[in-house]
Write a protein that holds these residues in place. Sequence first.
Motif, PDB file in Angstrom:
ATOM      1  N   ALA A  29     -14.442  79.721 -25.993  1.00  0.00           N
ATOM      2  CA  ALA A  29     -14.932  78.435 -25.634  1.00  0.00           C
ATOM      3  C   ALA A  29     -14.442  77.875 -26.848  1.00  0.00           C
ATOM      4  N   LEU A  30     -14.800  78.206 -28.142  1.00  0.00           N
ATOM      5  CA  LEU A  30     -14.489  77.423 -29.317  1.00  0.00           C
ATOM      6  C   LEU A  30     -12.928  77.288 -29.405  1.00  0.00           C
ATOM      7  N   ILE A  31     -12.375  78.212 -29.202  1.00  0.00           N
ATOM      8  CA  ILE A  31     -10.698  77.904 -29.485  1.00  0.00           C
ATOM      9  C   ILE A  31     -10.126  77.113 -28.164  1.00  0.00           C
ATOM     10  N   ALA A  32     -10.717  77.146 -27.057  1.00  0.00           N
ATOM     11  CA  ALA A  32     -10.195  76.371 -25.832  1.00  0.00           C
ATOM     12  C   ALA A  32     -10.625  74.986 -26.015  1.00  0.00           C
ATOM     13  N   GLY A  33     -12.149  74.997 -26.696  1.00  0.00           N
ATOM     14  CA  GLY A  33     -12.589  73.298 -26.820  1.00  0.00           C
ATOM     15  C   GLY A  33     -11.559  72.852 -28.348  1.00  0.00           C
ATOM     16  N   TRP A  34     -11.446  73.482 -29.043  1.00  0.00           N
ATOM     17  CA  TRP A  34     -10.557  73.012 -30.031  1.00  0.00           C
ATOM     18  C   TRP A  34      -9.240  72.632 -29.516  1.00  0.00           C
ATOM     19  N   LEU A  35      -8.383  73.503 -28.901  1.00  0.00           N
ATOM     20  CA  LEU A  35      -7.180  73.328 -28.439  1.00  0.00           C
ATOM     21  C   LEU A  35      -7.074  72.255 -27.472  1.00  0.00           C
ATOM     22  N   VAL A  36      -7.872  72.116 -26.372  1.00  0.00           N
ATOM     23  CA  VAL A  36      -7.964  71.042 -25.418  1.00  0.00           C
ATOM     24  C   VAL A  36      -9.165  70.546 -25.441  1.00  0.00           C
ATOM     25  N   ILE A  43     -14.880  75.524 -19.097  1.00  0.00           N
ATOM     26  CA  ILE A  43     -14.758  76.963 -18.612  1.00  0.00           C
ATOM     27  C   ILE A  43     -16.169  77.631 -18.653  1.00  0.00           C
ATOM     28  N   GLN A  44     -17.258  76.921 -18.953  1.00  0.00           N
ATOM     29  CA  GLN A  44     -18.454  77.512 -18.873  1.00  0.00           C
ATOM     30  C   GLN A  44     -19.277  76.401 -17.714  1.00  0.00           C
ATOM     31  N   LYS A  45     -18.603  75.928 -16.945  1.00  0.00           N
ATOM     32  CA  LYS A  45     -18.910  75.004 -15.965  1.00  0.00           C
ATOM     33  C   LYS A  45     -19.949  74.032 -16.268  1.00  0.00           C
ATOM     34  N   ARG A  46     -19.577  73.468 -17.223  1.00  0.00           N
ATOM     35  CA  ARG A  46     -20.462  72.165 -17.883  1.00  0.00           C
ATOM     36  C   ARG A  46     -19.441  70.983 -17.603  1.00  0.00           C
ATOM     37  N   TRP A  47     -19.114  70.699 -16.316  1.00  0.00           N
ATOM     38  CA  TRP A  47     -17.973  69.814 -15.875  1.00  0.00           C
ATOM     39  C   TRP A  47     -18.190  68.313 -16.554  1.00  0.00           C
ATOM     40  N   ILE A  48     -19.195  67.958 -16.228  1.00  0.00           N
ATOM     41  CA  ILE A  48     -19.615  66.207 -16.590  1.00  0.00           C
ATOM     42  C   ILE A  48     -19.184  66.355 -18.124  1.00  0.00           C
ATOM     43  N   ARG A  49     -19.910  67.183 -19.000  1.00  0.00           N
ATOM     44  CA  ARG A  49     -19.804  67.161 -20.282  1.00  0.00           C
ATOM     45  C   ARG A  49     -18.339  67.170 -20.796  1.00  0.00           C
ATOM     46  N   GLY A  50     -17.605  68.206 -20.091  1.00  0.00           N
ATOM     47  CA  GLY A  50     -16.241  68.468 -20.627  1.00  0.00           C
ATOM     48  C   GLY A  50     -15.372  67.258 -20.317  1.00  0.00           C
ATOM     49  N   VAL A  51     -15.440  66.720 -19.038  1.00  0.00           N
ATOM     50  CA  VAL A  51     -14.812  65.519 -18.888  1.00  0.00           C
ATOM     51  C   VAL A  51     -14.982  64.562 -19.838  1.00  0.00           C
ATOM     52  N   GLY A  92      -6.467  69.316 -32.296  1.00  0.00           N
ATOM     53  CA  GLY A  92      -5.682  70.549 -31.531  1.00  0.00           C
ATOM     54  C   GLY A  92      -4.529  70.299 -30.920  1.00  0.00           C
ATOM     55  N   ALA A  93      -4.326  70.563 -29.710  1.00  0.00           N
ATOM     56  CA  ALA A  93      -2.932  70.178 -29.161  1.00  0.00           C
ATOM     57  C   ALA A  93      -2.149  68.777 -29.255  1.00  0.00           C
ATOM     58  N   LEU A  94      -3.588  67.946 -29.173  1.00  0.00           N
ATOM     59  CA  LEU A  94      -2.887  66.484 -29.536  1.00  0.00           C
ATOM     60  C   LEU A  94      -2.054  66.264 -30.677  1.00  0.00           C
ATOM     61  N   TYR A  95      -2.561  67.082 -31.745  1.00  0.00           N
ATOM     62  CA  TYR A  95      -1.868  66.865 -33.024  1.00  0.00           C
ATOM     63  C   TYR A  95      -0.526  67.707 -32.862  1.00  0.00           C
ATOM     64  N   PHE A  96      -0.288  68.660 -32.393  1.00  0.00           N
ATOM     65  CA  PHE A  96       0.943  69.247 -31.912  1.00  0.00           C
ATOM     66  C   PHE A  96       1.732  68.521 -31.318  1.00  0.00           C
ATOM     67  N   LEU A  97       1.273  67.858 -30.262  1.00  0.00           N
ATOM     68  CA  LEU A  97       1.995  67.061 -29.262  1.00  0.00           C
ATOM     69  C   LEU A  97       2.650  65.694 -30.089  1.00  0.00           C
ATOM     70  N   LEU A 126     -14.767  64.639 -33.854  1.00  0.00           N
ATOM     71  CA  LEU A 126     -15.611  64.897 -32.606  1.00  0.00           C
ATOM     72  C   LEU A 126     -15.279  66.015 -31.769  1.00  0.00           C
ATOM     73  N   ASN A 127     -13.965  66.302 -31.867  1.00  0.00           N
ATOM     74  CA  ASN A 127     -13.387  67.498 -30.983  1.00  0.00           C
ATOM     75  C   ASN A 127     -13.915  68.880 -31.602  1.00  0.00           C
ATOM     76  N   VAL A 128     -13.861  68.966 -32.855  1.00  0.00           N
ATOM     77  CA  VAL A 128     -14.440  70.035 -33.751  1.00  0.00           C
ATOM     78  C   VAL A 128     -16.160  70.191 -33.418  1.00  0.00           C
ATOM     79  N   ILE A 129     -16.823  68.946 -33.520  1.00  0.00           N
ATOM     80  CA  ILE A 129     -18.227  69.122 -33.155  1.00  0.00           C
ATOM     81  C   ILE A 129     -18.399  69.540 -31.663  1.00  0.00           C
ATOM     82  N   SER A 130     -17.645  69.111 -30.621  1.00  0.00           N
ATOM     83  CA  SER A 130     -17.698  69.534 -29.200  1.00  0.00           C
ATOM     84  C   SER A 130     -17.292  71.045 -29.145  1.00  0.00           C
ATOM     85  N   ALA A 131     -16.129  71.472 -29.898  1.00  0.00           N
ATOM     86  CA  ALA A 131     -16.021  72.717 -29.807  1.00  0.00           C
ATOM     87  C   ALA A 131     -17.165  73.900 -30.264  1.00  0.00           C
TER      88      ALA A 131
END
Length: 143
Positions: A29-36, A43-51, A92-97, A126-131
């Motif tokens: 979850a940490l790595i996935a949350g950092w990348l995207v 992936i932990q079924k926290r749909w609203i928070r993730g979106v 994350g991926a936004l930087y590489f893009l 904000l992305n790191v805090i959420s990851a």
Amino acid sequence: MANEIAKSVPTKEAVVEPEYPVTAMGVGALIAGWLVPGLGHIIQKRWIRGVLIFVSVVAMFTLGLGMEGKIYGFNTGDLLEMLGFVCNVCCGALYFLAGAQDWGQGNIHRAVADYGTKFIFVAGLLNVISAIDAYHIGIGKKK
């Protein structure tokens, strides 16, 4: 009297924090949350928070680029540029893009470009805090 005071003072053994084991879900979850942004929650079924995290981080990053904010590359010369690079990589991926598309060159002649750079920084933080939040949910420290 001294015995009574000694008994009322908590000792190191009395204050025991629960130990949370590192789990595959937590690290994933940490790595996935950092990348995207938000994927660690999804992936932990926290749909609203993730979106909400995804929309917030991508919107801030896009607005920052729209204001001609600067994307920093790796540089060991100036401390502020190194911190800028760290904040940008946190996107994350936004930087590489952005790096692959050659976005974020910055425009020093416009004052709004400085605000755009700060938007990109805050998007990364904000992305790191959420990851990290997704990691804490994954190891069971947070519900």
